[in-house]
Design an enzyme around this catalytic site. Structure first.
Site, PDB file in Angstrom:
ATOM      1  N   GLU A 164       0.785  -1.236   0.000  1.00 40.58           N
ATOM      2  CA  GLU A 164       0.000   0.000   0.000  1.00 40.58           C
ATOM      3  C   GLU A 164       0.820   1.291   0.000  1.00 40.58           C
ATOM      4  OE1 GLU A 164      -2.801  -0.170   3.251  1.00 40.58           O
ATOM      5  OE2 GLU A 164      -3.936  -1.770   2.301  1.00 40.58           O
ATOM      6  N   GLU A 364      -5.725  -8.573   0.686  1.00 36.73           N
ATOM      7  CA  GLU A 364      -6.358  -8.237   1.975  1.00 36.73           C
ATOM      8  C   GLU A 364      -7.810  -7.895   1.707  1.00 36.73           C
ATOM      9  OE1 GLU A 364      -4.648  -5.020   4.366  1.00 36.73           O
ATOM     10  OE2 GLU A 364      -2.627  -5.730   3.957  1.00 36.73           O
TER      11      GLU A 364
HETATM   12  C1  FCB Z   1      -4.574  -1.938   5.559  1.00 36.77           C
HETATM   13  C2  FCB Z   1      -3.150  -2.322   5.958  1.00 36.77           C
HETATM   14  C3  FCB Z   1      -3.074  -3.337   7.030  1.00 36.77           C
HETATM   15  C4  FCB Z   1      -4.201  -3.272   8.030  1.00 36.77           C
HETATM   16  C5  FCB Z   1      -5.538  -3.071   7.360  1.00 36.77           C
HETATM   17  C6  FCB Z   1      -6.692  -2.994   8.309  1.00 36.77           C
HETATM   18  O1  FCB Z   1      -4.589  -0.640   5.071  1.00 36.77           O
HETATM   19  O2  FCB Z   1      -2.427  -2.878   4.873  1.00 36.77           O
HETATM   20  O3  FCB Z   1      -1.809  -3.248   7.594  1.00 36.77           O
HETATM   21  O4  FCB Z   1      -3.952  -2.333   9.012  1.00 36.77           O
HETATM   22  O5  FCB Z   1      -5.500  -1.924   6.588  1.00 36.77           O
END
Ligand code: FCB
Length: 468
Positions: A164, A364
């Site tokens: 990110e 994620e």
């Molecule tokens: C994302 C991050 C991760 C975590 C989630 C909830 O932005 O990659 O580290 O904190 O959010």
């Protein structure tokens, strides 16, 4: 809904959010920030213990196995692996830890997906050079990456340069939610370039060093599709620029080796374009990712800004767009994020149509909820049906995208075991597995049983899923 053969069911985490500070010789920016301003963190909880993964990983991995997690995305901490940042000399204790961890993962049958940088700039490099503002730091990152490839090349099949990058810009250089909380639009522009450069340098080093046939290198991007608040041309123009800034700024160099030309033109006419040499642009042009990881939590709805970008104001990217909260949206109220699964379908189609249908996976996706003991039964199990519904609804949209031909090969839940979420610490819990942070006792939530069935059958369980 049967997912494609070989679809990977995994979970994601990161070093700074799970390991704890045991045996670390350097502070990263979060360690430093906590040591100096502990009150900035929810209930004063810092990164020193987190989920004790450093000590507890054999047990944690066994629990993950019970939850059907077949691959785990985690990150190496630069501040743990490297002794001397300038020379890239390795810290032996750190190196041994990751070697043992990867070996145990292999023995447990959980495939490691390894990220090199997950928000954890070594504090010394932030203070001495300004972190990602500095091209010297870019070259130090390359040294660190080389050591990691040499040490673990034979253990790792899936590498990722960054997690990110957009959040690094937002947190450290624009909106003050990560140390050093700078507000400086033009610096954020340079940081964006430097991170793209650092990623390309690491990819080039990987191609030189790696001997593990079939190993790949990628990048993890949080994609927040930009939707215009209305059909009005000014709102659509705001969405066009928001899309360029938030997504294409990283997608396009990583996948095609170039920067979006209309964004470059805009930055140039605003006199904030990054400094880049021809050799650096060539390096970016020649080193692309093999696979893309997409973190998706929420969409980005935008409308035209209140005042014209031509007004006299310090340059920030959001002089061109304003975040818009859609009335009647479904929201995760604990996090303030809109829940909009359809964006995952839109992302799938956009990767297929605009980015050459590169192999990708959801790296994620998940739901953070506060005070989860509200949902705990007498036996201590959290009945997190909201999390099951969240993942289910996103997987329905992902499945539609795959059926439409998008090249997605995996889904990783954020996260396996409740972990430390930066400033929010342990306020919102995301895990399939609960962590009692007072005792470090870890227990499966209902969603872990659901995920286990999903992973073993490769078929989305029915919405009225019952515990076995
Ligand atoms: C994302 C991050 C991760 C975590 C989630 C909830 O932005 O990659 O580290 O904190 O959010």
């Amino acid at each position: 809904m049967k997912f494609p053969e070989g679809f990977v069911w995994g979970a994601a985490s990161s070093g700074p959010q799970s390991e704890g500070n045991f045996n670390k010789i350097h502070q990263n920016v979060f360690d430093y920030w906590y040591a100096t301003e502990p009150g900035e963190f929810f209930q004063g909880v810092g990164p020193d213990l987190t989920s004790n993964f450093y000590n507890d990983y054999p047990n944690d991995l066994q629990l993950m196995k019970k939850a059907g997690i077949k691959a785990l995305r985690l990150s190496i901490q630069w501040s743990r692996l490297i002794q001397d940042f300038e020379t890239g000399t390795v810290n032996q204790a750190g190196a041994d830890f990751y070697r043992r961890l990867f070996a145990t993962m292999k023995a447990t049958g959980i495939e490691p997906y390894v990220t090199l940088f997950h928000f954890d700039m070594p504090a010394d490099l932030q203070h001495q050079y300004g972190g990602w503002q500095s091209k010297h730091v870019v070259s130090l990152f390359e040294k660190y990456a080389k050591e990691a490839f040499k040490l673990y090349g034979n253990q790792i099949n899936h590498w990722f340069t960054f997690n990110e990058p957009k959040v690094i810009l937002d947190g450290q250089y624009l909106y003050q939610f990560h140390y050093p909380k700078i507000v400086d639009g033009p610096s954020a522009v340079q940081v964006a370039f430097n991170i793209n450069l650092a990623s390309a340098k690491a990819i080039a080093a990987f191609h030189q060093i790696n001997t593990n046939v079939g190993a790949t290198i990628g990048m993890i991007l949080n994609l927040t599709p930009a939707y215009a608040a209305s059909e009005k041309p000014c709102d659509k123009e705001a969405a066009r620029i928001a899309e360029l800034w938030t997504n294409d700024l990283f997608l396009q160099p990583a996948i095609r080796g170039t920067f979006p030309s209309s964004l470059v033109d805009l930055l140039k006419s605003d006199h904030v374009l990054w400094n880049a040499t021809g050799a650096e642009l060539d390096l970016i042009a020649n080193n692309q990712i093999d696979e893309l990881g997409v973190n998706y939590y929420h969409p980005f709805r935008v409308e035209a800004p209140d005042v014209s970008p031509k007004s006299l104001q310090d340059w920030m990217p959001d002089i061109y767009f304003k975040e818009y909260q859609m009335p009647g949206r479904i929201e995760n109220v604990d996090r303030g994020w809109e829940i909009y699964p359809k964006a995952l379908y839109d992302i799938a189609i956009s990767i297929k149509e605009r980015f050459g249908n590169i192999p990708w996976f959801v790296s994620e996706n998940g739901m953070g909820v506060s005070r989860e003991d509200r949902f705990m039964d007498d036996y201590g199990m959290v009945h997190d049906d909201y999390r099951i519904d969240f993942m289910h609804d996103h997987l329905v949209e992902l499945f539609r995208g795959i059926k439409a031909g998008s090249n997605c090969h995996g889904y990783f839940a954020w996260t396996a075991i409740d972990n430390w979420s930066w400033k929010n610490a342990y306020r919102n819990r995301y895990g399939l597995i609960r962590n009692n942070i007072h005792t470090q006792e870890k227990t499966l939530k209902k969603s872990a049983y659901w995920f286990n069935q999903l992973s073993h059958q490769n078929i989305l369980p029915p919405t009225n899923f019952k515990l076995p």
